[in-house]
Structure formats: structure tokens, C-alpha cells
Design a protein around this motif. Structure first.
Motif, PDB file in Angstrom:
ATOM      1  N   SER A   7     -47.577-127.316 -55.094  1.00 22.10           N
ATOM      2  CA  SER A   7     -46.556-128.361 -54.989  1.00 22.10           C
ATOM      3  C   SER A   7     -47.035-129.658 -55.613  1.00 22.10           C
ATOM      4  CB  SER A   7     -46.186-128.578 -53.521  1.00 22.10           C
ATOM      5  OG  SER A   7     -45.575-127.420 -52.974  1.00 22.10           O
ATOM      6  N   ARG A   8     -48.275-130.021 -55.343  1.00 24.09           N
ATOM      7  CA  ARG A   8     -48.809-131.274 -55.893  1.00 24.09           C
ATOM      8  C   ARG A   8     -49.013-131.179 -57.400  1.00 24.09           C
ATOM      9  NH1 ARG A   8     -52.307-131.007 -50.723  1.00 24.09           N
ATOM     10  NH2 ARG A   8     -51.103-132.312 -49.289  1.00 24.09           N
ATOM     11  N   ALA A   9     -49.441-130.011 -57.857  1.00 23.71           N
ATOM     12  CA  ALA A   9     -49.695-129.842 -59.289  1.00 23.71           C
ATOM     13  C   ALA A   9     -48.405-129.929 -60.091  1.00 23.71           C
ATOM     14  CB  ALA A   9     -50.384-128.507 -59.546  1.00 23.71           C
ATOM     15  N   VAL A  10     -47.346-129.283 -59.633  1.00 24.03           N
ATOM     16  CA  VAL A  10     -46.090-129.340 -60.388  1.00 24.03           C
ATOM     17  C   VAL A  10     -45.447-130.717 -60.246  1.00 24.03           C
ATOM     18  CG1 VAL A  10     -45.758-126.855 -60.146  1.00 24.03           C
ATOM     19  CG2 VAL A  10     -44.618-128.395 -58.536  1.00 24.03           C
ATOM     20  N   GLY A  11     -45.725-131.406 -59.135  1.00 21.87           N
ATOM     21  CA  GLY A  11     -45.206-132.754 -58.954  1.00 21.87           C
ATOM     22  C   GLY A  11     -45.696-133.711 -60.018  1.00 21.87           C
ATOM     23  N   GLU A  12     -46.902-133.471 -60.539  1.00 28.71           N
ATOM     24  CA  GLU A  12     -47.442-134.318 -61.602  1.00 28.71           C
ATOM     25  C   GLU A  12     -46.647-134.182 -62.894  1.00 28.71           C
ATOM     26  OE1 GLU A  12     -51.540-133.344 -61.994  1.00 28.71           O
ATOM     27  OE2 GLU A  12     -52.084-134.049 -59.977  1.00 28.71           O
ATOM     28  N   HIS A  13     -45.857-133.117 -62.998  1.00 24.92           N
ATOM     29  CA  HIS A  13     -45.017-132.893 -64.173  1.00 24.92           C
ATOM     30  C   HIS A  13     -43.558-133.229 -63.880  1.00 24.92           C
ATOM     31  CE1 HIS A  13     -48.152-130.650 -66.469  1.00 24.92           C
ATOM     32  NE2 HIS A  13     -48.591-130.361 -65.255  1.00 24.92           N
ATOM     33  N   GLY A  14     -43.296-133.879 -62.751  1.00 28.65           N
ATOM     34  CA  GLY A  14     -41.929-134.208 -62.391  1.00 28.65           C
ATOM     35  C   GLY A  14     -41.134-133.026 -61.897  1.00 28.65           C
ATOM     36  N   LEU A  15     -41.840-131.986 -61.419  1.00 25.87           N
ATOM     37  CA  LEU A  15     -41.188-130.763 -60.972  1.00 25.87           C
ATOM     38  C   LEU A  15     -41.424-130.546 -59.481  1.00 25.87           C
ATOM     39  CD1 LEU A  15     -42.197-128.549 -64.023  1.00 25.87           C
ATOM     40  CD2 LEU A  15     -39.923-129.482 -63.545  1.00 25.87           C
ATOM     41  N   TYR A  16     -40.747-129.547 -58.938  1.00 29.32           N
ATOM     42  CA  TYR A  16     -40.703-129.358 -57.489  1.00 29.32           C
ATOM     43  C   TYR A  16     -40.668-127.866 -57.185  1.00 29.32           C
ATOM     44  CZ  TYR A  16     -38.513-129.742 -52.762  1.00 29.32           C
ATOM     45  OH  TYR A  16     -38.201-129.650 -51.427  1.00 29.32           O
ATOM     46  N   TYR A  17     -41.600-127.413 -56.333  1.00 32.45           N
ATOM     47  CA  TYR A  17     -41.558-126.038 -55.824  1.00 32.45           C
ATOM     48  C   TYR A  17     -41.111-126.124 -54.370  1.00 32.45           C
ATOM     49  CZ  TYR A  17     -42.809-121.318 -54.469  1.00 32.45           C
ATOM     50  OH  TYR A  17     -42.754-120.027 -54.002  1.00 32.45           O
ATOM     51  N   PRO A  18     -39.854-125.788 -54.074  1.00 29.92           N
ATOM     52  CA  PRO A  18     -39.292-126.093 -52.755  1.00 29.92           C
ATOM     53  C   PRO A  18     -39.866-125.360 -51.539  1.00 29.92           C
ATOM     54  CG  PRO A  18     -37.552-125.923 -54.395  1.00 29.92           C
ATOM     55  CD  PRO A  18     -38.807-125.405 -55.029  1.00 29.92           C
ATOM     56  N   PRO A  19     -40.131-124.045 -51.571  1.00 29.20           N
ATOM     57  CA  PRO A  19     -40.548-123.394 -50.314  1.00 29.20           C
ATOM     58  C   PRO A  19     -41.753-124.081 -49.687  1.00 29.20           C
ATOM     59  CG  PRO A  19     -40.028-121.741 -51.967  1.00 29.20           C
ATOM     60  CD  PRO A  19     -40.003-123.068 -52.672  1.00 29.20           C
ATOM     61  N   ASP A  20     -41.609-124.476 -48.417  1.00 28.61           N
ATOM     62  CA  ASP A  20     -42.663-125.255 -47.763  1.00 28.61           C
ATOM     63  C   ASP A  20     -42.854-124.810 -46.312  1.00 28.61           C
ATOM     64  OD1 ASP A  20     -40.240-126.223 -46.859  1.00 28.61           O
ATOM     65  OD2 ASP A  20     -40.903-128.292 -46.729  1.00 28.61           O
ATOM     66  N   PRO A  21     -43.485-123.657 -46.089  1.00 27.72           N
ATOM     67  CA  PRO A  21     -43.749-123.245 -44.707  1.00 27.72           C
ATOM     68  C   PRO A  21     -44.546-124.308 -43.953  1.00 27.72           C
ATOM     69  CG  PRO A  21     -44.298-121.507 -46.277  1.00 27.72           C
ATOM     70  CD  PRO A  21     -44.036-122.744 -47.077  1.00 27.72           C
ATOM     71  N   SER A  22     -44.472-124.253 -42.636  1.00 26.33           N
ATOM     72  CA  SER A  22     -45.203-125.246 -41.838  1.00 26.33           C
ATOM     73  C   SER A  22     -46.700-125.221 -42.132  1.00 26.33           C
ATOM     74  CB  SER A  22     -44.950-124.997 -40.346  1.00 26.33           C
ATOM     75  OG  SER A  22     -43.600-125.249 -40.026  1.00 26.33           O
ATOM     76  N   SER A  23     -47.207-124.075 -42.550  1.00 34.32           N
ATOM     77  CA  SER A  23     -48.639-123.938 -42.866  1.00 34.32           C
ATOM     78  C   SER A  23     -48.917-124.190 -44.345  1.00 34.32           C
ATOM     79  CB  SER A  23     -49.124-122.532 -42.494  1.00 34.32           C
ATOM     80  OG  SER A  23     -48.361-121.538 -43.166  1.00 34.32           O
ATOM     81  N   TRP A  24     -48.065-124.975 -45.015  1.00 35.18           N
ATOM     82  CA  TRP A  24     -48.148-125.102 -46.467  1.00 35.18           C
ATOM     83  C   TRP A  24     -49.477-125.660 -46.961  1.00 35.18           C
ATOM     84  CZ3 TRP A  24     -46.874-129.630 -49.857  1.00 35.18           C
ATOM     85  CH2 TRP A  24     -47.036-130.840 -49.192  1.00 35.18           C
ATOM     86  N   GLU A  25     -50.196-126.387 -46.122  1.00 37.77           N
ATOM     87  CA  GLU A  25     -51.497-126.921 -46.545  1.00 37.77           C
ATOM     88  C   GLU A  25     -52.571-125.834 -46.624  1.00 37.77           C
ATOM     89  OE1 GLU A  25     -52.310-129.755 -47.654  1.00 37.77           O
ATOM     90  OE2 GLU A  25     -50.945-131.290 -46.900  1.00 37.77           O
ATOM     91  N   THR A  26     -52.339-124.671 -46.035  1.00 39.24           N
ATOM     92  CA  THR A  26     -53.351-123.613 -46.029  1.00 39.24           C
ATOM     93  C   THR A  26     -52.839-122.260 -46.509  1.00 39.24           C
ATOM     94  OG1 THR A  26     -52.869-123.233 -43.687  1.00 39.24           O
ATOM     95  CG2 THR A  26     -54.759-124.632 -44.197  1.00 39.24           C
ATOM     96  N   CYS A  27     -51.549-121.971 -46.358  1.00 39.01           N
ATOM     97  CA  CYS A  27     -51.041-120.648 -46.718  1.00 39.01           C
ATOM     98  C   CYS A  27     -51.008-120.480 -48.241  1.00 39.01           C
ATOM     99  CB  CYS A  27     -49.661-120.401 -46.114  1.00 39.01           C
ATOM    100  SG  CYS A  27     -48.345-121.477 -46.747  1.00 39.01           S
ATOM    101  N   THR A  28     -51.073-119.244 -48.696  1.00 47.80           N
ATOM    102  CA  THR A  28     -51.134-118.958 -50.122  1.00 47.80           C
ATOM    103  C   THR A  28     -49.806-118.429 -50.647  1.00 47.80           C
ATOM    104  OG1 THR A  28     -51.906-116.691 -49.753  1.00 47.80           O
ATOM    105  CG2 THR A  28     -53.595-118.411 -49.976  1.00 47.80           C
ATOM    106  N   ILE A  29     -49.622-118.566 -51.948  1.00 49.07           N
ATOM    107  CA  ILE A  29     -48.390-118.087 -52.578  1.00 49.07           C
ATOM    108  C   ILE A  29     -48.268-116.570 -52.422  1.00 49.07           C
ATOM    109  CG2 ILE A  29     -47.175-117.830 -54.770  1.00 49.07           C
ATOM    110  CD1 ILE A  29     -47.069-120.657 -53.604  1.00 49.07           C
ATOM    111  N   GLY A  30     -49.371-115.856 -52.524  1.00 51.70           N
ATOM    112  CA  GLY A  30     -49.316-114.408 -52.345  1.00 51.70           C
ATOM    113  C   GLY A  30     -48.826-114.032 -50.958  1.00 51.70           C
ATOM    114  N   GLY A  31     -49.333-114.736 -49.948  1.00 56.77           N
ATOM    115  CA  GLY A  31     -48.861-114.494 -48.593  1.00 56.77           C
ATOM    116  C   GLY A  31     -47.410-114.877 -48.417  1.00 56.77           C
ATOM    117  N   ASN A  32     -47.007-115.993 -49.040  1.00 62.53           N
ATOM    118  CA  ASN A  32     -45.598-116.412 -48.993  1.00 62.53           C
ATOM    119  C   ASN A  32     -44.698-115.343 -49.586  1.00 62.53           C
ATOM    120  OD1 ASN A  32     -46.178-119.958 -49.798  1.00 62.53           O
ATOM    121  ND2 ASN A  32     -46.627-118.802 -47.961  1.00 62.53           N
TER     122      ASN A  32
END
Length: 456
Positions: free
Chosen positions: A119-144
Motif C-alpha cells: 500500500s505504501r509503495a504504490v502510494g508513492e506513485h499516486g496509486l491505491y491498493y484498497p484491500p486492508d484487513p485489520s492485520s494489514w501491517e503484518t499479513c501477506t498478499i499471498g495469505g490475503n
């Protein structure tokens, strides 16, 4: 003499990628779910390349050893739990963001990338990855992807499945298959990409994902509304959705949850309320949208409506919501977190029914919910050292799921089935549904090596 599992794995993996110390491997045995059996893995492997994952699967197929894929193990259904003698395939070391394309509005990532990092990396390009589970600071995209996870923004932006355009998947026999696309449109053949999303690692190992991105929206503002009852708060939800409003977030916390969050973090939330509703807008004029929604809340019986004045105040309210599950766990030390999604029109019946179930079993049950899409998280708080309390917790958990089905809902909106809800999946989809799902499983994994004992 035949070679051992570890010896064969060593042929294609560096020594540091293979863990065999029982004290270490046991720490990979389970995710965060209660009441879910977990076995003792024979070995834990941490590959860094697609080729290494393929080697693991070829070895597993040759020896007929089960493989349990894992991400950060933040799941709440036991889907990442080890089985006896298995290979635990932890993908957390495959954590590279391979590409971010502002023109195509996609990101290409490995499965171990942490949600917040992306989310932070794409934000630097003016973009947004919306899915944000409560564990977003630790959960992985593969698990998502494995659990088709959601988050606070689902009411406007949808869940993980809507952002996965294509996948590279290592199959049970070690072959590499690509599904989907990186284009904005594409309908070639069966939608195998969607099939893998939510499959909980039972069909193949995701090693690369092409994810859709959106332009970064304006900073959202949040409104907090207090209600004298859960029914009044749910009435407000219905009025908001019926009125055609599109909040970026519409979350509910009941009295028990509010008190738990205050006890944990001293956030000063209003404990006199029976239900606290949080609504947010990331539109060009969020203040106007909040004013309109505030009026609807007051018409539904809100006793107080307080719009946040700025982004900092908004983030504080969102942090309170994100702390809900952690705070409820602190009430008695253990929790069973349900994940029942019902039609929005039945949300009030769900909350009232959950309260009655808690009273019936003499247990504290707090509810936080993605109210905008009807996804409730009734959380049963109990003392795991008390066998009778544990029994009552499990029985109340089952009654909550039964209630959800009775109201036309589903047993899981975003946490998955795993071990915890296998019996309930069969009840929801019926015998023909189970038969067809087993047939799909057999087509991809004929020896049933991938995450055995999960789903059904």
C-alpha cells in the motif's frame, strides 16, 4: 537405501531455507484461530524463488508428503495449521514487489509482500491498493489471496478477489501455471484466477500475483455516531445504503467492543453508547457527504453525531476500530472470532440474536462489523483454562453461525473456512456443492497433498 525427505529437499534448497529443529518448526504449526487442531510438521521450508517452490512440490509428490502453505499466519480459521509429518511451505521470504505500473495501474508482487508495504509503495506513485484487513501491517498478499480477505474499505472498493487479475501458481506436481492477465479486460477461458482466490492453498501455491490498482483517492474524513441500541445503528446503515450514499467505510462497534478498546488503549470512546457507527467518505467534498449521512443517523435515533475535523482525528477513530479484535481478546485471554455475513437488511436481527446467544451461554460476546456490507465479527471471549467455559464458547460460536445461515447469510465473509468451519461449509453449500468442490480439488491435486484436512 532410499533418501530421506530432508536430503531430497537439500538438492534444490540452500541450507538456511530448511528448518528441522522441533522447537523451531513447532512455532510454524498454527495460525491465530482457537479450537483448531494442528499437527507437528516434519520440516519447514522458506523458499526465495519459484524454482525452489517447484522443487519442494516435486519432492512432496515423489514421496507423497502433504504440504501446508503459509504466509504470516495471521489467519483466523486454522487454514495455515500444520498436519503431522507435513512440509510447511512458508512463503514469507518471497517478498519482492516486482513491478508497479502507473499506466496499466497494476502491481506485480510475490506472495510474501506485506499488505501495508504494498500500500505504501504504490502510494508513492499516486496509486491505491484498497484491500486492508485489520492485520494489514503484518499479513501477506499471498495469505490475503488464499483467504479472499476483505477489510474496512470493502463497502466501496470490494474485496481481494476483485483486485487479483492474474496469478503464477505452482501446482501439486511442481508444474508452473499462469492464469488471468495483466490487461484491464480479459475473458479467455474459465476464470481460474478467481478459482484460486479463496482456495486456502488447497489447489496450488501462488508465487506471483498481478494486482489491480486505483488512483489514490482524496484523504477520507470520518464521522462517529452514537446510538441507544444496535437496532437503531443498523437502521441508520440501511438508510445510508438505501439513500445511494457510497461511503469509503461504514463500521460498527457494539458497547462491549467500545469498552474493550477503551480498556486496552484508553482512547476515550463513549461507553454510554450501545452502538458506535463510523462512516467515512473519500470524495472531493467529504464534509458535505458526512453532513448528509449525519442527518440520516439522527433520523434513525442517533444520540450524538460527531464528524472528525481533520485527517488525524479520522485516523484515531479508525485505529480504535482496528484495535477491536485485539481488545476483545484481552477481555478473557482467548477469543473465538466469528465471520458471519448477512444481507444488510437483516443486520439488526443478527446483532440482537448474537446478544441473546451470549446471554444464553453466560459469555461476553462483542461485535464489530463491516456494517456497510453486512459482515459481522461476533467475538466470543472466554477463559481457555476453564473447560466448561471453552465448551460454552464453542457452542455459542456454532449457534452464531447457524443464526447467520437462518438469516440468509454465509458462514464466512473474509476469514475463510480452514479447519474451524469445515462442517459448516457442508451445511451451507449442500452435498452437491461439496461433491463438485471435491472434484475440482481432485483435478488440481489428485493425491490430496496440498493443505489436506482444510475446507472439507
Amino acid at each position: 537405501m532410499s533418501r530421506t525427505l530432508v536430503e531430497l529437499l537439500q538438492d534444490g534448497l540452500p541450507a538456511e531455507a530448511i528448518l528441522t529443529d522441533p522447537d523451531v518448526t513447532s512455532s510454524y504449526a498454527h495460525d491465530m484461530a482457537s479450537f483448531c487442531a494442528a499437527g507437528d510438521p516434519a520440516v519447514v521450508v522458506l523458499p526465495r524463488t519459484v524454482g525452489q517452490v517447484q522443487h519442494v512440490m516435486r519432492t512432496a509428490t515423489e514421496l507423497r508428503v502433504p504440504v501446508v502453505p503459509q504466509g504470516a499466519r495471521t489467519g483466523l480459521s486454522g487454514a495455515a495449521n500444520a498436519s503431522d509429518g507435513c512440509i510447511v511451505l512458508s512463503l514469507v521470504k518471497m517478498d519482492r514487489i516486482l513491478e508497479i505500473s502507473p499506466v496499466d495501474r497494476i502491481a506485480v508482487v510475490e506472495p510474501g509482500v506485506v499488505n501495508a508495504t504494498l500500500s505504501r509503495a504504490v502510494g508513492e506513485h499516486g496509486l491505491y491498493y484498497p484491500p486492508d484487513p485489520s492485520s494489514w501491517e503484518t499479513c501477506t498478499i499471498g495469505g490475503n489471496i488464499g483467504t479472499a480477505s476483505g477489510g474496512l474499505c470493502c463497502v466501496k472498493y470490494g474485496v481481494t478477489a476483485e483486485y487479483v487479475l492474474g496469478l503464477d501458481v505452482v501446482l501439486a506436481d511442481g508444474r508452473l501455471m499462469s492464469t488471468g492477465r495483466r490487461t484491464a479486460k480479459g475473458v479467455a477461458g474459465y476464470d481460474l484466477t478467481r478459482l484460486f482466490v479463496g482456495s486456502e492453498g488447497s489447489l496450488g501455491i501462488v508465487v506471483r500475483a498481478v494486482l489491480a490498482l486505483k488512483p489514490q483517492p482524496p484523504q477520507q474524513l470520518v464521522l462517529a455516531a452514537e446510538f441507544p441500541s444496535a437496532e437503531a445503528a443498523c437502521d441508520a446503515v440501511c438508510r445510508i445504503m438505501e439513500g445511494g450514499h457510497v461511503p469509503s467505510l461504514l463500521e460498527l462497534m457494539d458497547r462491549t467492543t467500545v469498552k474493550a478498546v477503551n480498556a486496552l488503549a484508553q482512547m476515550g470512546l463513549p461507553e454510554t453508547t450501545e452502538a458506535l457507527l463510523l462512516a467515512a467518505f473519500d470524495t472531493p467534498d467529504p464534509a458535505a457527504d458526512l453532513a448528509a449521512v449525519g442527518a440520516l443517523c439522527e433520523a434513525a435515533g442517533a444520540t450524538q453525531v460527531v464528524p472528525a475535523e481533520d485527517a488525524a482525528e479520522s485516523e484515531l477513530l479508525l485505529q480504535a476500530r482496528r484495535l477491536s479484535l485485539t481488545a476483545l481478546e484481552a477481555v478473557k485471554g482467548s477469543t473465538m472470532i466469528d465471520d458471519v455475513c448477512v444481507p444488510r437488511s437483516r443486520l439488526a436481527e443478527m446483532l440482537v440474536g448474537v446478544e441473546r446467544i451470549g446471554e444464553k451461554y453466560g459469555l461476553t460476546v462483542g461485535v464489530c462489523a463491516h456494517a456497510g456490507d453486512g459482515n459481522t465479527h461476533p467475538t466470543v471471549c472466554f477463559d481457555a483454562t476453564d473447560p466448561d467455559e471453552g465448551r460454552r464458547a464453542r457452542e455459542s460460536f456454532d449457534e452464531i453461525m447457524a443464526l447467520g445461515l437462518q438469516l440468509g447469510g454465509t458462514i464466512t465473509g473474509e476469514h475463510g473456512v480452514g479447519v474451524l468451519k469445515k462442517e459448516w461449509l457442508a451445511r451451507e453449500i449442500g452435498p452437491v456443492g461439496v461433491e463438485m468442490q471435491r472434484a475440482v480439488k481432485a483435478a488440481f491435486d489428485p493425491h490430496s497433498l496440498l493443505n489436506p484436512g482444510k475446507l472439507f
